[in-house]
Design a protein around this motif. Structure first.
Motif, short mmCIF file in Angstrom:
data_model
loop_
_atom_site.label_atom_id
_atom_site.label_comp_id
_atom_site.label_asym_id
_atom_site.label_seq_id
_atom_site.Cartn_x
_atom_site.Cartn_y
_atom_site.Cartn_z
N ASN A 146 9.36 -6.31 0.21
CA ASN A 146 9.96 -7.43 -0.52
C ASN A 146 9.50 -8.78 0.03
OD1 ASN A 146 12.17 -6.21 -2.44
ND2 ASN A 146 12.40 -5.10 -0.52
N LEU A 147 8.99 -8.79 1.24
CA LEU A 147 8.54 -10.04 1.88
C LEU A 147 7.08 -10.35 1.60
CD1 LEU A 147 10.29 -9.41 5.30
CD2 LEU A 147 10.84 -11.31 3.78
N LEU A 148 6.35 -9.39 1.05
CA LEU A 148 4.91 -9.54 0.87
C LEU A 148 4.54 -9.84 -0.57
CD1 LEU A 148 3.75 -6.47 2.99
CD2 LEU A 148 3.41 -8.88 3.59
N PRO A 149 3.36 -10.43 -0.79
CA PRO A 149 2.87 -10.57 -2.17
C PRO A 149 2.55 -9.20 -2.74
CG PRO A 149 1.18 -11.22 -0.59
CD PRO A 149 2.44 -11.03 0.19
N GLU A 150 2.31 -9.12 -4.02
CA GLU A 150 2.05 -7.83 -4.67
C GLU A 150 0.84 -7.13 -4.06
OE1 GLU A 150 1.05 -5.98 -9.12
OE2 GLU A 150 1.34 -8.14 -8.84
N LYS A 151 -0.19 -7.89 -3.72
CA LYS A 151 -1.39 -7.34 -3.12
C LYS A 151 -1.53 -7.91 -1.70
CE LYS A 151 -3.61 -7.24 -7.67
NZ LYS A 151 -4.75 -7.73 -8.50
N PHE A 152 -1.80 -7.04 -0.74
CA PHE A 152 -1.82 -7.47 0.65
C PHE A 152 -2.82 -6.62 1.43
CE2 PHE A 152 1.61 -4.56 -0.31
CZ PHE A 152 1.34 -3.50 0.54
N THR A 153 -3.17 -7.08 2.62
CA THR A 153 -4.07 -6.33 3.50
C THR A 153 -3.23 -5.55 4.51
OG1 THR A 153 -4.25 -8.06 5.19
CG2 THR A 153 -5.75 -8.19 3.29
N LEU A 154 -3.85 -4.56 5.14
CA LEU A 154 -3.16 -3.80 6.18
C LEU A 154 -2.81 -4.69 7.37
CD1 LEU A 154 -5.06 -0.39 6.26
CD2 LEU A 154 -2.81 -0.89 5.28
N LEU A 155 -3.66 -5.69 7.63
CA LEU A 155 -3.39 -6.60 8.74
C LEU A 155 -2.16 -7.46 8.44
CD1 LEU A 155 -4.39 -7.51 11.50
CD2 LEU A 155 -5.78 -9.25 10.35
N GLN A 156 -2.03 -7.91 7.20
CA GLN A 156 -0.83 -8.68 6.82
C GLN A 156 0.42 -7.83 6.99
OE1 GLN A 156 -2.26 -9.76 2.83
NE2 GLN A 156 -2.03 -11.91 3.37
N LEU A 157 0.34 -6.57 6.58
CA LEU A 157 1.47 -5.66 6.72
C LEU A 157 1.82 -5.44 8.19
CD1 LEU A 157 3.54 -3.77 5.42
CD2 LEU A 157 1.78 -1.99 5.37
N MET A 158 0.79 -5.25 9.01
CA MET A 158 1.04 -5.05 10.44
C MET A 158 1.67 -6.30 11.07
SD MET A 158 -1.53 -3.95 13.55
CE MET A 158 -2.09 -5.63 13.90
N HIS A 159 1.17 -7.48 10.69
CA HIS A 159 1.75 -8.72 11.23
C HIS A 159 3.21 -8.87 10.82
CE1 HIS A 159 -2.42 -10.81 11.80
NE2 HIS A 159 -2.11 -9.99 12.79
N LEU A 160 3.55 -8.39 9.63
CA LEU A 160 4.94 -8.43 9.19
C LEU A 160 5.82 -7.59 10.12
CD1 LEU A 160 7.23 -9.03 7.16
CD2 LEU A 160 6.45 -7.05 5.85
N TYR A 161 5.37 -6.37 10.40
CA TYR A 161 6.13 -5.50 11.30
C TYR A 161 6.21 -6.10 12.71
CZ TYR A 161 6.95 -1.46 8.29
OH TYR A 161 7.43 -0.62 7.31
N GLU A 162 5.12 -6.71 13.16
CA GLU A 162 5.13 -7.32 14.48
C GLU A 162 6.13 -8.47 14.56
OE1 GLU A 162 0.64 -6.68 16.30
OE2 GLU A 162 0.96 -8.36 14.91
N GLU A 163 6.18 -9.28 13.52
CA GLU A 163 7.11 -10.41 13.50
C GLU A 163 8.56 -9.94 13.51
OE1 GLU A 163 7.23 -14.17 13.01
OE2 GLU A 163 5.71 -13.59 14.46
N ILE A 164 8.86 -8.95 12.69
CA ILE A 164 10.23 -8.47 12.59
C ILE A 164 10.66 -7.76 13.88
CG2 ILE A 164 11.76 -6.83 11.42
CD1 ILE A 164 10.26 -7.47 8.83
N LEU A 165 9.79 -6.91 14.41
CA LEU A 165 10.13 -6.14 15.60
C LEU A 165 9.97 -6.93 16.89
CD1 LEU A 165 8.43 -2.76 14.61
CD2 LEU A 165 10.86 -3.35 14.47
N GLY A 166 9.23 -8.05 16.82
CA GLY A 166 9.06 -8.89 18.00
C GLY A 166 8.18 -8.27 19.07
N LYS A 167 7.18 -7.50 18.64
CA LYS A 167 6.27 -6.89 19.62
C LYS A 167 4.89 -6.69 18.99
CE LYS A 167 7.46 -2.04 18.64
NZ LYS A 167 7.96 -0.78 19.24
N GLU A 168 3.88 -6.60 19.86
CA GLU A 168 2.51 -6.39 19.40
C GLU A 168 2.27 -4.91 19.15
OE1 GLU A 168 -2.06 -7.36 20.90
OE2 GLU A 168 -0.33 -8.30 21.88
N LEU A 169 1.58 -4.59 18.06
CA LEU A 169 1.32 -3.20 17.70
C LEU A 169 -0.16 -2.88 17.83
CD1 LEU A 169 3.52 -3.01 14.45
CD2 LEU A 169 4.15 -2.30 16.78
N ASP A 170 -0.44 -1.61 18.06
CA ASP A 170 -1.82 -1.16 18.12
C ASP A 170 -2.37 -1.02 16.70
OD1 ASP A 170 -4.07 0.25 19.79
OD2 ASP A 170 -3.67 1.60 18.12
N LYS A 171 -3.45 -1.72 16.42
CA LYS A 171 -3.98 -1.80 15.07
C LYS A 171 -4.38 -0.44 14.50
CE LYS A 171 -7.41 -4.35 12.34
NZ LYS A 171 -8.50 -5.37 12.39
#
Length: 221
Positions: A146-171
């Motif tokens: 719900n926070l993303l545009p209709e079309k997005f990249t995997l990197l955008q999705l990963m950055h979303l999870y990183e922002e919400i969880l407050g931690k860096e993820l392995d790509k």
């Protein structure tokens, strides 16, 4: 009904940063102070309807994803009166909505989650609780889309999870796990007008999204 109110946390995701929408009060004892969008429930109005109406009147937002948090009922949460508030949180794609101040607020403004000012009453506590709820829910339901545009990249999705969880993820690990869920549809399209190498675009599969929203999943990352 003056003893029961609604307070809503509106989360947005902008340029890789998680934000919350705050409003500056224009009247009353809290005039000039910042807080969450909220208001009193009208007689004969359901709690969910009151939440949607409150957001529409204060910020112009309509028909958005809303989920109830819990009741906040500390007797001293408001110094002048005993008011129990029902907390909600909402997730929106900022590109799709035009936020504007209305009725009893003089300004509506997005704040980065790590730059939230001191808010009225117990609104900082409500916001903290809502963020913790979001951190839990995003790992067992695909609500983050719900926070993303209709079309997005995997990197955008990963950055979303990183922002919400407050931690860096392995790509590579994130990519492998998210694609394994079969939740995404790979498009025959790439990013446009970017200074770096254009990445492949994806969108979520609406059928899988509905199934996972109902039964949930365990996304350990």
């Amino acid at each position: 009904m003056n003893s029961i109110s609604i307070d809503c946390i509106i989360f947005g995701f902008n340029n890789g940063v998680l934000e919350a929408l705050l409003v500056k009060h224009a009247i009353g004892d809290s005039k000039g102070e910042w807080g969450l969008p909220g208001g009193i429930i009208n007689k004969g109005e359901s709690i969910d309807a009151a939440a949607q109406r409150t957001l529409r009147e204060l910020t112009g937002l309509e028909n958005i994803f809303l989920e109830q948090l819990k009741a906040f009922g500390d007797p001293k949460r408001i110094p002048t009166n005993r008011v129990i508030t029902i907390g909600y949180y909402a997730l929106i794609n900022r590109e799709e909505y035009d936020v504007k101040a209305g009725l009893t607020v003089s300004e509506a403004k997005w704040y980065k989650i790590n730059s939230i000012p001191n808010l009225i009453y117990d609104h900082n506590e409500i916001l903290d609780f809502g963020l913790k709820k979001l951190q839990t829910r995003i790992l067992n339901a695909p609500i983050g889309f719900n926070l993303l545009p209709e079309k997005f990249t995997l990197l955008q999705l990963m950055h979303l999870y990183e922002e919400i969880l407050g931690k860096e993820l392995d790509k590579s690990n994130f990519r492998r796990k998210i694609l394994k869920m079969k939740l995404l549809v790979a498009l025959d399209e790439k990013q446009q007008d970017v200074s770096h190498r254009a990445a492949k675009l994806y969108q979520f599969d609406s059928d899988i999204y509905e199934k996972l929203s109902q039964k949930g999943f365990n996304f350990e990352i």
